[in-house]
Write a protein that holds these residues in place. Structure first.
Motif, PDB file in Angstrom:
ATOM      1  N   ILE A 182      30.752   9.603 -73.316  1.00 15.65           N
ATOM      2  CA  ILE A 182      32.266   9.633 -72.744  1.00 15.65           C
ATOM      3  C   ILE A 182      33.076  10.647 -73.077  1.00 15.65           C
ATOM      4  O   ILE A 182      33.781  11.391 -72.298  1.00 15.65           O
TER       5      ILE A 182
ATOM      6  N   LEU B  89      35.654  10.487 -63.817  1.00 17.51           N
ATOM      7  CA  LEU B  89      36.166   9.285 -63.751  1.00 17.51           C
ATOM      8  C   LEU B  89      34.836   8.266 -63.142  1.00 17.51           C
ATOM      9  O   LEU B  89      34.669   7.151 -63.862  1.00 17.51           O
ATOM     10  N   VAL B  90      34.081   8.769 -62.052  1.00 14.63           N
ATOM     11  CA  VAL B  90      32.754   8.288 -61.894  1.00 14.63           C
ATOM     12  C   VAL B  90      31.745   7.907 -62.933  1.00 14.63           C
ATOM     13  O   VAL B  90      31.239   6.984 -63.131  1.00 14.63           O
ATOM     14  N   TRP B  91      31.657   9.079 -63.789  1.00 12.41           N
ATOM     15  CA  TRP B  91      30.665   9.028 -64.871  1.00 12.41           C
ATOM     16  C   TRP B  91      30.989   8.055 -65.912  1.00 12.41           C
ATOM     17  O   TRP B  91      30.239   7.237 -66.594  1.00 12.41           O
ATOM     18  N   ILE B  92      32.402   8.075 -66.366  1.00 12.09           N
ATOM     19  CA  ILE B  92      32.804   7.285 -67.125  1.00 12.09           C
ATOM     20  C   ILE B  92      32.844   5.592 -66.748  1.00 12.09           C
ATOM     21  O   ILE B  92      32.253   4.869 -67.761  1.00 12.09           O
ATOM     22  N   LEU B  93      33.060   5.453 -65.596  1.00 13.05           N
ATOM     23  CA  LEU B  93      32.927   3.902 -65.057  1.00 13.05           C
ATOM     24  C   LEU B  93      31.404   3.752 -65.270  1.00 13.05           C
ATOM     25  O   LEU B  93      31.008   2.486 -65.367  1.00 13.05           O
ATOM     26  N   VAL B  94      30.572   4.519 -64.673  1.00 11.10           N
ATOM     27  CA  VAL B  94      29.002   4.146 -64.687  1.00 11.10           C
ATOM     28  C   VAL B  94      28.741   4.014 -66.240  1.00 11.10           C
ATOM     29  O   VAL B  94      27.979   3.138 -66.439  1.00 11.10           O
TER      30      VAL B  94
ATOM     31  N   LEU C 139      30.368   2.907 -68.607  1.00 11.54           N
ATOM     32  CA  LEU C 139      31.065   1.605 -69.064  1.00 11.54           C
ATOM     33  C   LEU C 139      30.571   0.449 -68.528  1.00 11.54           C
ATOM     34  O   LEU C 139      30.363  -0.661 -69.241  1.00 11.54           O
ATOM     35  N   ILE C 140      30.373   0.291 -67.265  1.00 12.63           N
ATOM     36  CA  ILE C 140      29.827  -0.804 -66.552  1.00 12.63           C
ATOM     37  C   ILE C 140      28.458  -0.757 -66.609  1.00 12.63           C
ATOM     38  O   ILE C 140      27.802  -1.989 -66.724  1.00 12.63           O
TER      39      ILE C 140
END
Length: 59
Positions: free
Chosen positions: A21, A35-40, A42-43
């Protein structure tokens, strides 16, 4: 012994995900891509980390 090993592996996994991250946040990619990479990450920690290693920003 199983709890200690599992806890240690979980801690190592957490450190790797946090490192990924931070690398994403410092990358020169656009804000939306970050944002997309961080959400991926985390999820979907396992799949996200593998995808980031394969397709994420290089350098």
């Amino acid at each position: 012994m199983g709890i200690e090993v599992g806890g240690l592996l979980g801690l190592i996994w957490l450190v790797i995900v946090i490192w990924a991250i931070v690398k994403v946040a410092k990358s020169p990619a656009s804000s939306l891509a970050k944002l997309v990479w961080i959400l991926v990450l985390l999820i979907f920690p396992l799949v996200g980390l593998i995808a980031w290693f394969l397709f994420g920003p290089k350098g």
